[in-house]
Design a protein around this motif. Sequence first.
Motif, short mmCIF file in Angstrom:
data_model
loop_
_atom_site.label_atom_id
_atom_site.label_comp_id
_atom_site.label_asym_id
_atom_site.label_seq_id
_atom_site.Cartn_x
_atom_site.Cartn_y
_atom_site.Cartn_z
N THR A 259 1.11 -1.46 0.48
CA THR A 259 0.03 0.22 -0.05
C THR A 259 0.73 1.23 -0.48
OG1 THR A 259 0.14 0.15 2.87
CG2 THR A 259 -1.85 -1.26 1.15
N CYS A 262 2.12 1.75 -3.21
CA CYS A 262 1.20 2.17 -4.35
C CYS A 262 0.68 3.58 -3.81
CB CYS A 262 -0.31 1.13 -3.87
SG CYS A 262 -0.10 -0.27 -4.53
N ARG A 266 1.84 6.88 -7.13
CA ARG A 266 0.79 7.32 -7.30
C ARG A 266 0.76 8.40 -7.43
NH1 ARG A 266 -4.96 8.44 -7.96
NH2 ARG A 266 -5.75 10.92 -8.22
#
Length: 348
Positions: A259, A262, A266
């Motif tokens: 996570t 990610c 982004r």
Amino acid sequence: MNPIAVYTGELTLYWSGILIAIGIGACLSLSLALYPMSGRHNAAVWVMFPFALFFSVVFSRVIYWYCHLEQFTSIRAALLDYSTGSFCIPGVILGVWLGALVVRMLNLTDSAGRLLDAVAPGLALCIAIIRLSALFNGSCRSHIIITDKVFQHLPVAVAFTDSAGNINYRFATFFVEFLVMLLVTVLLIVFYCDHRNDRLRGGNRGGHVARRFLLLYGAVEVLADSTRYDSHLFHFTLLKNLNQYASFVSVAQVFAAVTILCVLIRYLRDSVRARGFQWYHVALLLIYVGTLLGAGYFGEYKVQRYGTYARCYIIQSVSMLVMVWVVTTLYHSCRAKKKRKLPKPAAD
């Protein structure tokens, strides 16, 4: 301390279960308080809640079943019989995320990201209270034994009785994580109040508070789960040879690391789009790789292999703090500046 709160012969209520219910109620209440601040109606939160609860139970239980196949005869037994076993918190996060997507598909909100922004502080509070519920059972304790009598009490240590009946004092992972997640809750509430309307360069809005939650929760979970004696580990059935290499890494740690990655990808993408590929992007990526080395090898691998807790956990803690700083820096590099409102001219 007796784990049973109410016993009537047919009905047994446990203190841990009551605390978990309180945590779920606190999450809902805080979400209902925050979501209208963005000018939206709470109907989306009310519809999301049962879906998120259902998916959270299913996912958290399935992940637990995968990690502890020996406790159940089948996955059906794990999903229908809750008298044995436990659950994994990563499934709760997946369930809440999927619940928000369902509400978006029903057109009850114009942005799943904004809905998750309002839910994120409540979810952090719920996780904190879930960890506190371990006070009434034997879960979420550490393998680290505290020998100094000054620290043989909460919040540092808790009494632990082993299979031979010996009592020792273990690091109270559950209580420390409870306190840290309370701090994360406060930070997220402040961040929501100040930055819920932040826009990235290019017009993107929403989801930043939720990503901040994933970043902070991930950093906390990597550290906390490393200290647990009952971590939920990977269990490969087809590729059994991988078990010897993954035996010291838990599902919760991998989920947290993924996570964080990610979120980093982004904001790195948005930053490059906004400013072009700059030298500091390379520098931040190199620092991030260094934090992975510090947290993974010098932290997790060394502590599990050699048991040098103090030095290894200091390295791991510093690495996670720097990792949080890297992702936060990328976020600020692509955040659009707020336009200053000019004062109205005085009337003649």
